[in-house]
Design an enzyme around this catalytic site. Sequence first.
Site, PDB file in Angstrom:
ATOM      1  N   ASP A  35       6.500  -0.623  -9.360  1.00  0.00           N
ATOM      2  CA  ASP A  35       7.620  -0.116  -9.355  1.00  0.00           C
ATOM      3  C   ASP A  35       7.281   1.475 -10.040  1.00  0.00           C
ATOM      4  O   ASP A  35       5.968   1.233 -10.991  1.00  0.00           O
ATOM      5  CB  ASP A  35       8.281  -0.950 -10.004  1.00  0.00           C
ATOM      6  N   GLU A  82      13.909  -4.621   2.466  1.00  0.00           N
ATOM      7  CA  GLU A  82      14.351  -4.198   1.955  1.00  0.00           C
ATOM      8  C   GLU A  82      14.681  -2.166   1.411  1.00  0.00           C
ATOM      9  O   GLU A  82      15.118  -1.370   2.000  1.00  0.00           O
ATOM     10  CB  GLU A  82      16.013  -4.671  -0.124  1.00  0.00           C
ATOM     11  N   ASN A  83      13.214  -2.540   1.731  1.00  0.00           N
ATOM     12  CA  ASN A  83      12.965  -0.851   1.753  1.00  0.00           C
ATOM     13  C   ASN A  83      13.187  -0.514   2.695  1.00  0.00           C
ATOM     14  O   ASN A  83      12.913   1.056   3.034  1.00  0.00           O
ATOM     15  CB  ASN A  83      11.327  -1.064   1.228  1.00  0.00           C
TER      16      ASN A  83
HETATM   17  C1  FPP Z   1       8.098   1.072  -6.636  1.00  0.00           C
HETATM   18  O1  FPP Z   1       8.812   2.508  -6.852  1.00  0.00           O
HETATM   19  C2  FPP Z   1       7.492   1.689  -5.003  1.00  0.00           C
HETATM   20  C3  FPP Z   1       6.789   0.719  -4.074  1.00  0.00           C
HETATM   21  C4  FPP Z   1       8.871   1.101  -3.083  1.00  0.00           C
HETATM   22  C5  FPP Z   1       6.008   0.976  -2.536  1.00  0.00           C
HETATM   23  C6  FPP Z   1       4.966   1.047  -3.270  1.00  0.00           C
HETATM   24  C7  FPP Z   1       4.052   1.630  -2.910  1.00  0.00           C
HETATM   25  C8  FPP Z   1       2.880   2.266  -3.481  1.00  0.00           C
HETATM   26  C9  FPP Z   1       1.891   1.752  -3.927  1.00  0.00           C
HETATM   27  C10 FPP Z   1       2.535   3.338  -2.369  1.00  0.00           C
HETATM   28  C11 FPP Z   1       1.524   2.716  -0.902  1.00  0.00           C
HETATM   29  C12 FPP Z   1       0.684   1.673  -1.778  1.00  0.00           C
HETATM   30  C13 FPP Z   1      -0.415   1.350  -0.649  1.00  0.00           C
HETATM   31  C14 FPP Z   1      -0.230  -0.559  -0.269  1.00  0.00           C
HETATM   32  C15 FPP Z   1      -1.300   2.679   0.054  1.00  0.00           C
HETATM   33  P1  FPP Z   1       9.617   2.787  -6.566  1.00  0.00           P
HETATM   34  O2  FPP Z   1      10.016   4.201  -5.293  1.00  0.00           O
HETATM   35  O3  FPP Z   1      11.198   2.041  -6.423  1.00  0.00           O
HETATM   36  O4  FPP Z   1      10.388   3.938  -7.603  1.00  0.00           O
HETATM   37  P2  FPP Z   1      11.163   4.211  -8.323  1.00  0.00           P
HETATM   38  O5  FPP Z   1      11.681   2.463  -8.595  1.00  0.00           O
HETATM   39  O6  FPP Z   1      10.846   4.487  -9.658  1.00  0.00           O
HETATM   40  O7  FPP Z   1      11.994   5.011  -7.460  1.00  0.00           O
END
Ligand code: FPP
Length: 258
Positions: A35, A82-83
């Site tokens: 996250d 949910e994403n």
């Molecule tokens: C949460 O951060 C992260 C995600 C929803 C996606 C995770 C993806 C990656 C680490 C990159 C791609 C992955 C691979 C396997 C290539 P957020 O966007 O919710 O952060 P925030 O809470 O600060 O908004």
Amino acid sequence: MLFCAVSPVSLYGGMKQMDDISHLKIPTHVSIIMDGNGRWAKKRGMPRTYGHKKGADVVVDICRDAGNLGIKYLTIYAFSTENWSRPEKEVKTLMLLFGRYLKICYDESMENNMRVRVIGDKTGLAPDIQEKIRVLEEDSRTFTRFNLQIAINYGSRDEMLRAMRVMLDDYKDGKFKKEELDEARFSSYLDTADIPDPDLMIRTSGELRLSNYLMWQHAYSEFYFTDVPWPDFNKAELVKAIEAYNARDRRYGKVKET
Ligand code: FPP
């Protein structure tokens, strides 16, 4: 060669640190909620997608570090059911990153004896991504040194419902009796069948929740939360989490013998 034999000297480059790590019990299975990409980027005046790109680089590094530390299973939460409700541009970038990452992952898998599995509802992904996953899973099926599970289009409730639908068909077909439904049988219908439950769950960036992640499998996992955002997560932070895990007293609902 990306992974090396578990040599604390090579990990930390010194005898003192070697002692620091050699006493640690390394968890067999670590799961991670990655996250904080968006907030990390915003803090730098950059779009959220910039954080995801940096986050993808960190995935490659942490995977290597986990293997070198002697962790046998690593499960990462890359995209939840949910994403999909995120802005279209962000979803598109994430899918693009997965496509690219799966190619890197293939090379690393072949080079390092690493088995890769994707958990989640693959049928919801684009056909080219599904095909990359199919080839990667198939070609790495016999590898044993390290196991990487990538959760894409994954949600625990969705996983359990999908499992139950298949299970009900099998029940209807007489494959098992009602009395034979136990935890082991139910687990065998999940995406994580044959994979041990996580010992340690790490969530970065300060949020204190499970977000529909491996809710059945995390029943007795130790939880570690850190304020460090995923793009800043590194080997030292992983070792810190393992140190915290070592200080825990896992009783699995029992009382400790005195
Ligand atoms: C949460 O951060 C992260 C995600 C929803 C996606 C995770 C993806 C990656 C680490 C990159 C791609 C992955 C691979 C396997 C290539 P957020 O966007 O919710 O952060 P925030 O809470 O600060 O908004």
